[in-house]
Design a protein around this motif. Structure first.
Motif, PDB file in Angstrom:
ATOM      1  N   GLY A 180       0.787  -1.230   0.000  1.00 25.91           N
ATOM      2  CA  GLY A 180       0.000   0.000   0.000  1.00 25.91           C
ATOM      3  C   GLY A 180       0.813   1.271   0.000  1.00 25.91           C
ATOM      4  O   GLY A 180       0.471   2.212   0.721  1.00 25.91           O
ATOM      5  N   VAL A 181       1.853   1.355  -0.788  1.00 20.10           N
ATOM      6  CA  VAL A 181       2.669   2.565  -0.848  1.00 20.10           C
ATOM      7  C   VAL A 181       2.226   3.426  -2.029  1.00 20.10           C
ATOM      8  O   VAL A 181       1.519   2.989  -2.937  1.00 20.10           O
ATOM      9  N   THR A 182       2.634   4.708  -1.986  1.00 21.05           N
ATOM     10  CA  THR A 182       2.308   5.654  -3.045  1.00 21.05           C
ATOM     11  C   THR A 182       3.349   5.567  -4.149  1.00 21.05           C
ATOM     12  O   THR A 182       4.550   5.581  -3.873  1.00 21.05           O
ATOM     13  N   VAL A 183       2.872   5.480  -5.382  1.00 17.30           N
ATOM     14  CA  VAL A 183       3.760   5.311  -6.534  1.00 17.30           C
ATOM     15  C   VAL A 183       3.550   6.478  -7.490  1.00 17.30           C
ATOM     16  O   VAL A 183       2.412   6.835  -7.811  1.00 17.30           O
ATOM     17  N   VAL A 184       4.657   7.080  -7.929  1.00 20.02           N
ATOM     18  CA  VAL A 184       4.630   8.174  -8.904  1.00 20.02           C
ATOM     19  C   VAL A 184       5.641   7.861  -9.993  1.00 20.02           C
ATOM     20  O   VAL A 184       6.551   7.055  -9.792  1.00 20.02           O
ATOM     21  N   PRO A 185       5.512   8.488 -11.160  1.00 13.20           N
ATOM     22  CA  PRO A 185       6.539   8.309 -12.198  1.00 13.20           C
ATOM     23  C   PRO A 185       7.892   8.826 -11.725  1.00 13.20           C
ATOM     24  O   PRO A 185       7.990   9.838 -11.033  1.00 13.20           O
ATOM     25  N   ALA A 186       8.941   8.139 -12.124  1.00 19.33           N
ATOM     26  CA  ALA A 186      10.287   8.556 -11.731  1.00 19.33           C
ATOM     27  C   ALA A 186      10.649   9.911 -12.309  1.00 19.33           C
ATOM     28  O   ALA A 186      11.478  10.626 -11.743  1.00 19.33           O
ATOM     29  N   ALA A 187      10.011  10.292 -13.427  1.00 16.96           N
ATOM     30  CA  ALA A 187      10.304  11.584 -14.040  1.00 16.96           C
ATOM     31  C   ALA A 187       9.844  12.750 -13.178  1.00 16.96           C
ATOM     32  O   ALA A 187      10.258  13.888 -13.402  1.00 16.96           O
TER      33      ALA A 187
END
Length: 407
Positions: A302-309
């Motif tokens: 359940g972690v928050t994921v964002v684009p590496a860019a």
């Protein structure tokens, strides 16, 4: 006529005066106060950006490195004695079972030695039997006082010496049998034999390797793991975690279990050696082959994921821009938990928030932004197709950190 000409002249004069006044008012210079007033009313222009939505998901922490295939057992078969090969019972590249006959040496001399030892044993056993009978008779005569007790004791000494000779004969027979056993060489393990360069009539010695037997099923893959993942690797070893092996030319990965973690870390390269065992009935893995291994050492739930860019690496750590519903941008510091593919698991961002993935170099904290029309936005500013708007390969992989913010 004179009155009409006068009216025409008056009209021309009126038009000329009006045109001069309009020209003078249009050429009036703009003052500095006027420019400052316009700039204050306009404000800084909104930066053109592309947004993506932060998502919540379970992220596996994987370690992907290159490994090499190694055999669990490999035997270099050598003779125990110097002798001549009389027969070769296998062909190179053949799969053999444990105990299967491979080579036969000339055993005529060993057979003769065994026969000689057995004959000596039989002779000494016969002598021992005669001495036992003599000792029994001497005991009867001593009991009847026909002979002295010393005579019986002498017979007993001869009997005991003969018993020792018989024991030595038995050991000699056993030694001859062992030497005769060296004339046949059998496979100590099951596996595949390598090249065979031995032929009947070849004189072999203990220093000469006859053949190498390598076990292929099961087989192992050895791979290095960075010492930063050592604790996770030890925990995975206790649960015998699954390990994937990607073989060149094979579409589907092979699955094995983590079986061994070395007891030391290589201080020169900062890695620890691990080993996984794979079933290899179809010989997909071959000793010495290089494969790409991947192991999941733990899960981030359940972690928050964002684009590496979206990440910017500054002197105070990793940051990114978050955009609210009024299109106001705010810089926020985050903690990178794990990088995988083109995405990053972070803490400090709430799932559903909009982050800037392109154009962040033009964004100022608290400034306005406008969405790039080249990436049609869906609900909440996310791309309409549900993706993050990042083309494959535009962000760093799990082994590369996000790019620094441009000045």
């Amino acid at each position: 006529m004179k009155k009409s000409a006068a009216f025409a002249l008056a009209g021309v004069l009126i038009v000329a005066v009006a045109g001069g006044w309009w020209r003078m008012s249009g050429d009036r210079p703009v003052t500095k106060d006027t420019k400052d007033a316009k700039a204050a009313n306009a404000g800084p222009p909104a930066a053109l950006v592309t947004l993506a939505t932060a998502e919540k998901q379970d992220v596996p922490v994987t370690v992907q490195v290159n490994g090499s295939v190694v055999s669990l057992n490999s035997v270099d078969l050598r003779p125990q004695v110097t002798n001549t090969v009389s027969a070769v019972h296998v062909k190179e590249g053949q799969f053999v079972k444990a105990g299967q006959l491979l080579f036969t040496l000339d055993d005529r001399n060993d057979q003769a030695n065994l026969a000689r030892a057995r004959a000596q044993q039989q002779k000494d056993e016969a002598t021992m039997a005669d001495l036992e009978r003599q000792y029994k008779r001497s005991q009867d005569l001593v009991a009847q006082n026909f002979i002295a007790k010393s005579a019986a004791d002498a017979t007993l000494s001869q009997l005991q010496a003969q018993r020792a000779a018989v024991a030595a004969d038995r050991a000699a027979v056993q030694s001859a049998q062992v030497a005769l056993g060296y004339a046949t060489l059998r496979a100590p393990i099951a596996g595949r034999i390598g090249a065979v360069n031995i032929y009947p009539g070849t004189l072999v010695q203990p220093t000469l390797s006859l053949v190498t037997i390598t076990q292929l099923d099961p087989i192992a893959v050895s791979f290095p793991v960075p010492e930063g993942n050592l604790q996770d690797l030890l925990a995975a070893a206790r649960t015998r975690a699954k390990v994937e092996a990607l073989v060149t030319g094979r579409r589907e990965p092979l699955f094995g279990t983590l079986d061994f973690v070395d007891n030391t870390v290589d201080p020169q390269i900062g890695t620890v050696r691990a080993k996984a065992v794979f079933a290899n009935a179809d010989q997909s893995l071959w000793p010495g082959q290089f494969v790409n291994t991947r192991i999941t050492v733990r899960m981030l739930d359940g972690v928050t994921v964002v684009p590496a860019a979206a990440l910017m690496m500054l002197s105070d750590g990793a940051t990114l821009y978050v955009v609210d519903a009024e299109r106001n941008a705010a810089r926020r510091q985050v903690k990178v938990l794990h990088t995988f593919g083109t995405k990053v698991a972070v803490s400090g961002v709430t799932p559903g928030e909009q982050v800037v993935i392109e154009g962040s170099q033009n964004v100022r904290p608290g400034g306005k932004v406008r969405i790039d029309v080249k990436a049609p936005a869906g609900p909440g500013g996310a791309p309409a197709n549900g993706t993050t708007g990042v083309t494959p390969g535009s962000a760093a992989s799990s082994d590369v950190q996000p790019a620094r913010e441009r000045a």
